[in-house]
Design a protein around this motif. Structure first.
Motif, PDB file in Angstrom:
ATOM      1  N   LEU A 181      12.801  -7.683  -1.538  1.00 22.11           N
ATOM      2  CA  LEU A 181      11.497  -8.134  -1.074  1.00 22.11           C
ATOM      3  C   LEU A 181      10.436  -7.918  -2.151  1.00 22.11           C
ATOM      4  O   LEU A 181       9.609  -8.794  -2.415  1.00 22.11           O
ATOM      5  N   ILE A 182      10.458  -6.742  -2.780  1.00 25.44           N
ATOM      6  CA  ILE A 182       9.509  -6.458  -3.852  1.00 25.44           C
ATOM      7  C   ILE A 182       9.765  -7.375  -5.050  1.00 25.44           C
ATOM      8  O   ILE A 182       8.835  -7.954  -5.624  1.00 25.44           O
ATOM      9  N   LEU A 183      11.027  -7.521  -5.417  1.00 24.11           N
ATOM     10  CA  LEU A 183      11.383  -8.357  -6.559  1.00 24.11           C
ATOM     11  C   LEU A 183      10.973  -9.812  -6.341  1.00 24.11           C
ATOM     12  O   LEU A 183      10.466 -10.483  -7.246  1.00 24.11           O
ATOM     13  N   ASP A 184      11.171 -10.309  -5.109  1.00 29.69           N
ATOM     14  CA  ASP A 184      10.900 -11.718  -4.828  1.00 29.69           C
ATOM     15  C   ASP A 184       9.417 -12.043  -4.698  1.00 29.69           C
ATOM     16  O   ASP A 184       9.027 -13.199  -4.852  1.00 29.69           O
ATOM     17  N   TYR A 185       8.581 -11.027  -4.388  1.00 26.03           N
ATOM     18  CA  TYR A 185       7.188 -11.353  -4.082  1.00 26.03           C
ATOM     19  C   TYR A 185       6.146 -10.598  -4.909  1.00 26.03           C
ATOM     20  O   TYR A 185       4.955 -10.858  -4.738  1.00 26.03           O
ATOM     21  N   ASN A 186       6.534  -9.683  -5.779  1.00 27.75           N
ATOM     22  CA  ASN A 186       5.548  -8.949  -6.560  1.00 27.75           C
ATOM     23  C   ASN A 186       5.512  -9.479  -7.990  1.00 27.75           C
ATOM     24  O   ASN A 186       6.472  -9.343  -8.744  1.00 27.75           O
ATOM     25  N   ALA A 187       4.377 -10.066  -8.389  1.00 27.12           N
ATOM     26  CA  ALA A 187       4.274 -10.730  -9.689  1.00 27.12           C
ATOM     27  C   ALA A 187       4.421  -9.748 -10.846  1.00 27.12           C
ATOM     28  O   ALA A 187       4.995 -10.084 -11.894  1.00 27.12           O
ATOM     29  N   ILE A 188       3.917  -8.525 -10.681  1.00 26.35           N
ATOM     30  CA  ILE A 188       4.020  -7.532 -11.748  1.00 26.35           C
ATOM     31  C   ILE A 188       5.482  -7.179 -12.015  1.00 26.35           C
ATOM     32  O   ILE A 188       5.920  -7.073 -13.170  1.00 26.35           O
ATOM     33  N   VAL A 189       6.237  -6.996 -10.945  1.00 24.76           N
ATOM     34  CA  VAL A 189       7.665  -6.674 -11.083  1.00 24.76           C
ATOM     35  C   VAL A 189       8.378  -7.808 -11.812  1.00 24.76           C
ATOM     36  O   VAL A 189       9.233  -7.582 -12.683  1.00 24.76           O
ATOM     37  N   GLN A 190       8.005  -9.038 -11.479  1.00 24.87           N
ATOM     38  CA  GLN A 190       8.624 -10.199 -12.121  1.00 24.87           C
ATOM     39  C   GLN A 190       8.203 -10.312 -13.584  1.00 24.87           C
ATOM     40  O   GLN A 190       9.043 -10.455 -14.479  1.00 24.87           O
ATOM     41  N   ASP A 191       6.887 -10.234 -13.836  1.00 26.73           N
ATOM     42  CA  ASP A 191       6.356 -10.483 -15.185  1.00 26.73           C
ATOM     43  C   ASP A 191       6.716  -9.378 -16.174  1.00 26.73           C
ATOM     44  O   ASP A 191       6.969  -9.637 -17.351  1.00 26.73           O
ATOM     45  N   LYS A 192       6.704  -8.132 -15.706  1.00 20.86           N
ATOM     46  CA  LYS A 192       6.975  -7.009 -16.605  1.00 20.86           C
ATOM     47  C   LYS A 192       8.426  -6.558 -16.549  1.00 20.86           C
ATOM     48  O   LYS A 192       8.796  -5.574 -17.179  1.00 20.86           O
TER      49      LYS A 192
ATOM     50  N   GLU B 251       1.788   5.145 -13.518  1.00 22.27           N
ATOM     51  CA  GLU B 251       1.284   3.844 -13.955  1.00 22.27           C
ATOM     52  C   GLU B 251       2.053   2.691 -13.316  1.00 22.27           C
ATOM     53  O   GLU B 251       1.458   1.706 -12.851  1.00 22.27           O
ATOM     54  N   ILE B 252       3.374   2.806 -13.262  1.00 22.28           N
ATOM     55  CA  ILE B 252       4.190   1.724 -12.699  1.00 22.28           C
ATOM     56  C   ILE B 252       3.944   1.606 -11.199  1.00 22.28           C
ATOM     57  O   ILE B 252       3.848   0.503 -10.660  1.00 22.28           O
ATOM     58  N   LEU B 253       3.818   2.745 -10.514  1.00 23.64           N
ATOM     59  CA  LEU B 253       3.497   2.715  -9.084  1.00 23.64           C
ATOM     60  C   LEU B 253       2.184   1.978  -8.851  1.00 23.64           C
ATOM     61  O   LEU B 253       2.065   1.171  -7.922  1.00 23.64           O
ATOM     62  N   TYR B 254       1.191   2.268  -9.679  1.00 22.68           N
ATOM     63  CA  TYR B 254      -0.121   1.627  -9.542  1.00 22.68           C
ATOM     64  C   TYR B 254      -0.001   0.119  -9.739  1.00 22.68           C
ATOM     65  O   TYR B 254      -0.560  -0.671  -8.978  1.00 22.68           O
ATOM     66  N   GLN B 255       0.735  -0.281 -10.767  1.00 23.79           N
ATOM     67  CA  GLN B 255       0.887  -1.711 -11.053  1.00 23.79           C
ATOM     68  C   GLN B 255       1.581  -2.441  -9.902  1.00 23.79           C
ATOM     69  O   GLN B 255       1.165  -3.534  -9.515  1.00 23.79           O
ATOM     70  N   VAL B 256       2.627  -1.816  -9.360  1.00 23.76           N
ATOM     71  CA  VAL B 256       3.339  -2.431  -8.243  1.00 23.76           C
ATOM     72  C   VAL B 256       2.449  -2.507  -7.013  1.00 23.76           C
ATOM     73  O   VAL B 256       2.406  -3.526  -6.310  1.00 23.76           O
ATOM     74  N   ASP B 257       1.699  -1.432  -6.756  1.00 25.93           N
ATOM     75  CA  ASP B 257       0.855  -1.382  -5.562  1.00 25.93           C
ATOM     76  C   ASP B 257      -0.242  -2.430  -5.603  1.00 25.93           C
ATOM     77  O   ASP B 257      -0.635  -2.981  -4.573  1.00 25.93           O
ATOM     78  N   TYR B 258      -0.742  -2.740  -6.806  1.00 25.72           N
ATOM     79  CA  TYR B 258      -1.846  -3.692  -6.917  1.00 25.72           C
ATOM     80  C   TYR B 258      -1.421  -5.022  -7.526  1.00 25.72           C
ATOM     81  O   TYR B 258      -2.259  -5.845  -7.896  1.00 25.72           O
ATOM     82  N   GLY B 259      -0.121  -5.240  -7.630  1.00 29.51           N
ATOM     83  CA  GLY B 259       0.366  -6.488  -8.200  1.00 29.51           C
ATOM     84  C   GLY B 259       0.074  -7.689  -7.313  1.00 29.51           C
ATOM     85  O   GLY B 259       0.065  -7.588  -6.094  1.00 29.51           O
TER      86      GLY B 259
ATOM     87  N   MET C 156       0.843  -1.189   0.000  1.00 29.73           N
ATOM     88  CA  MET C 156       0.000   0.000   0.000  1.00 29.73           C
ATOM     89  C   MET C 156       0.883   1.246   0.000  1.00 29.73           C
ATOM     90  O   MET C 156       1.812   1.360   0.797  1.00 29.73           O
ATOM     91  N   ILE C 157       0.557   2.179  -0.911  1.00 28.44           N
ATOM     92  CA  ILE C 157       1.284   3.441  -0.973  1.00 28.44           C
ATOM     93  C   ILE C 157       0.542   4.485  -0.142  1.00 28.44           C
ATOM     94  O   ILE C 157      -0.635   4.757  -0.366  1.00 28.44           O
ATOM     95  N   VAL C 158       1.228   5.069   0.824  1.00 30.17           N
ATOM     96  CA  VAL C 158       0.604   6.074   1.689  1.00 30.17           C
ATOM     97  C   VAL C 158       0.374   7.373   0.924  1.00 30.17           C
ATOM     98  O   VAL C 158      -0.715   7.954   0.960  1.00 30.17           O
TER      99      VAL C 158
END
Length: 636
Positions: free
Chosen positions: A142-153, A212-220, A1-3
């Motif tokens: 942590l983001i790289l290992d667990y966020n599917a959007i970061v991995q897929d895109k 756009e990228i922030l949104y994708q990461v936040d909701y990935g 979640m982005i504050v």
């Protein structure tokens, strides 16, 4: 979640208008539900002004995304500042900035336990904390290992640290060689390096993304990456330390099914697995961690004690320093502000050691560690042995777990590991220890026909000599003792300072800068309950101190003989003034459980010495059928 999120242009206007700290504060209240402290508010005022100076560069796109205080999913960790956009190759990317207001740091010498620590004044005290580059790297990992959007895109993550009050000098401790790997992965910029930090950002962000990228990461979607899955699988492959046998595999398979069922029907379940010393609780826990990660679950191994986390992580990693697996091993106070069912499965090892409120989180909303673990996970697994509660703060019990499972509307499943794989598979030895210490009456008065080496030594020097000799084979023998001697903090890393003195016997408590169970020098120090519980050795030598004696035909305990530095009985004197009977019963349980735990750390043998002559003679009578220690020594 982005504050807080916006474009660069939004961020610049908010800072110019003097509103940024207030906006962050309100968003934290609205999104996370808690008020921030005055110190945190002031840190935003200062740090955001510094970031304004960095972002005030026409080559950083005005429509680049800016996120402040990104709450990393499945954790209570927040990333200070992120900038999103596209690189020169038009690939999506994100710069992660860890902000520090430190003005001075000192190097903390690398050890086999930790290499990433520095010392600085923070939180109104001088503290040992992780190097800012390591912290930035760990968040990116942590983001790289667990966020599917970061991995897929294939979103490129560029972590760095900005110490905006810190002035670098020649041979700066910030840049010491032991931190080189972290600095390479996440550069650290200081007060006079604004130009360098601007260039770092511009290297990765050439074109704006309109958030756009922030949104994708936040909701990935949150799931473990293939690289993380492969990493932990390869670490376990062929690792004999974590081989399961017999009923361990039965329990393992059953918990796998329960956890998978939780993810499919979205119903909360809590598994309580009982097991005494040496039944393989930790082996099953680590295997579950690996297998459930392979099945796309977010899984974490949890323990209050740092010692087992350090040991199992080190045994998995070997000599590798940066792997991402580090983020899978958590302390029990890590779930204070984690949302409901945010983690697929949490595996709590040594659950009897869980606390109501830990010393580190009393002022940050911590309510009850058992509740927080159950609340945070769809499936929670507790491995427990109630006879190993060894401090006043230990609240881990089956009834306590059931209470909070009911509160969280989580179905409870109970199972048990019964077969003994420690102490040469001898349940008889464990029963003998319980009977010896008068924890419970058993039929095991002596050790006839029990295949386990138990010897009473005439003095502590014999204990040490035997253990040193036994240790030569595989570095798996240690001297342990009850907490009856002060631990001098100022001398914690000086093996020549001897905390424990008994006649002509002198030894140091285990050093604070080593992993006691693994270091090849630990045989020269004495281990305590806190650095050995949950672990095992081939042989242990145990010194029973003045807190346990044999008088008038029974085993008696005396909490007044415990060292003043022993926090395990903190609060007992106050309880004694109010309710002496309850206090003595609690002290009796803690002291006996402590020695029970120490005496069952050995897979093959235990060598004993008691400072109390009565206790020494009492154990001698109980070992009448066992060869005397001097006969054993002659045969070595």
């Amino acid at each position: 979640m982005i504050v807080y999120d916006g474009l660069k242009s939004d961020f610049m206007r908010s800072v110019e208008g003097g509103l940024i700290a207030k906006e962050i504060e309100q968003n934290i209240l609205d999104k996370l539900g808690f008020h921030t402290t005055a110190n945190e508010f002031m840190s935003w005022e200062n740090s955001m002004l510094r970031m304004y100076m960095i972002m005030n560069d026409s080559e950083i796109p005005s429509d680049a995304g800016v996120a402040i205080e990104y709450n990393v999913p499945q954790t209570a960790k927040r990333i200070d500042f992120m900038i999103s956009g596209y690189g020169a190759d038009n690939k999506p990317g994100m710069v992660i900035v860890e902000l520090k207001q430190w003005q001075k740091i000192e190097k903390v010498e690398a050890t086999d336990a930790v290499v990433e620590l520095v010392e600085t004044y923070t939180g109104n005290a001088l503290r040992k904390v992780v190097h800012p580059s390591y912290q930035a790297w760990s968040y990116a990992r942590l983001i790289l290992d667990y966020n599917a959007i970061v991995q897929d895109k294939d979103i490129k993550l560029a972590p760095c640290a900005f110490l905006h009050n810190y002035i670098r000098r020649d041979n700066d401790p910030l840049d010491d060689e032991q931190y080189a790997e972290y600095l390479y992965e996440a550069p650290a910029f200081t007060r006079t390096q604004t130009k360098e930090l601007k260039n770092f950002i511009k290297k990765w962000i050439k074109k704006g993304d309109k958030k756009e990228i922030l949104y994708q990461v936040d909701y990935g979607k949150i799931k473990p990456s293939k690289s993380l899955q492969n990493s932990i699988a390869s670490m376990l492959d062929g690792n004999q330390e974590f081989t399961m046998i017999d009923e361990q595999r039965v329990v393992y398979e059953e918990i796998l099914k329960i956890s998978e069922r939780c993810q499919k029907d979205h119903k909360k379940r809590t598994v309580i697995c009982k097991g005494g010393p040496g039944t393989g609780k930790s082996v099953v826990a680590v295997q579950l961690l690996a297998e459930l990660t392979q099945r796309d679950q977010v899984v974490q191994y949890v323990s209050k004690n740092q010692a087992p986390r350090q040991v199992y992580l080190q045994k998995l990693k070997g000599k590798k320093r940066l792997t991402g697996v580090e983020n899978m091993f958590k302390g029990s106070s890590s779930y204070v502000n984690v949302g409901r069912n945010q983690i697929h499965t949490l595996i709590a090892d040594e659950a009897h050691r869980l606390e109501e409120r830990s010393q580190y989180t009393k002022k940050t909303g911590n309510e009850n560690q058992i509740k927080e673990i159950i609340h945070s996970a769809m499936c929670s697994v507790f491995f427990i042995d109630e006879s190993q509660r060894v401090t006043m703060a230990d609240i881990g019990s089956i009834d306590e777990i059931k209470k909070w499972a009911e509160f969280e509307k989580s179905e409870v499943i109970e199972m048990e590991l019964e077969s003994q794989f420690r102490c040469n598979g001898s349940n008889g030895y464990l029963a003998w220890v319980d009977d010896l210490l008068e924890i419970r009456n058993t039929a095991n008065y002596n050790l006839d026909r029990i295949d386990y080496e138990v010897h009473l030594c005439d003095n502590p020097n014999e204990v040490r000599n035997i253990i040193i000799e036994k240790n030569r084979a595989a570095n798996r023998a240690r001297v342990l003792a009850g907490y009856c001697w002060k631990w001098e903090k100022a001398k914690q890393n000086d093996t020549n300072y001897h905390d424990i003195i008994i006649g002509d016997f002198e030894m140091s408590w285990n050093l604070g800068n080593t992993i006691y169970a693994l270091s090849d020098t630990s045989v020269n120090e004495v281990g305590c309950i806190h650095t050995t519980q949950g672990l095992e050795f081939d042989y242990v030598g145990v010194i029973l101190g003045d807190d346990i004696r044999y008088e008038n035909g029974q085993v008696v305990t005396d909490f007044t003989k415990r060292a003043s530095t022993d926090n395990s009985i903190k609060g007992l004197k106050t309880m004694y003034k109010k309710n002496p009977k309850e206090a003595l019963a609690r002290a009796d349980e803690i002291i006996k459980n402590t020695y029970r735990t120490l005496m069952t750390r050995g897979m093959k043998g235990c060598y004993i010495y008691c400072t109390d002559p009565g206790m020494q003679e009492y154990i001698r009578t109980r070992l009448a059928a066992v060869p005397k220690s001097e006969d054993f020594i002659r045969s070595m």
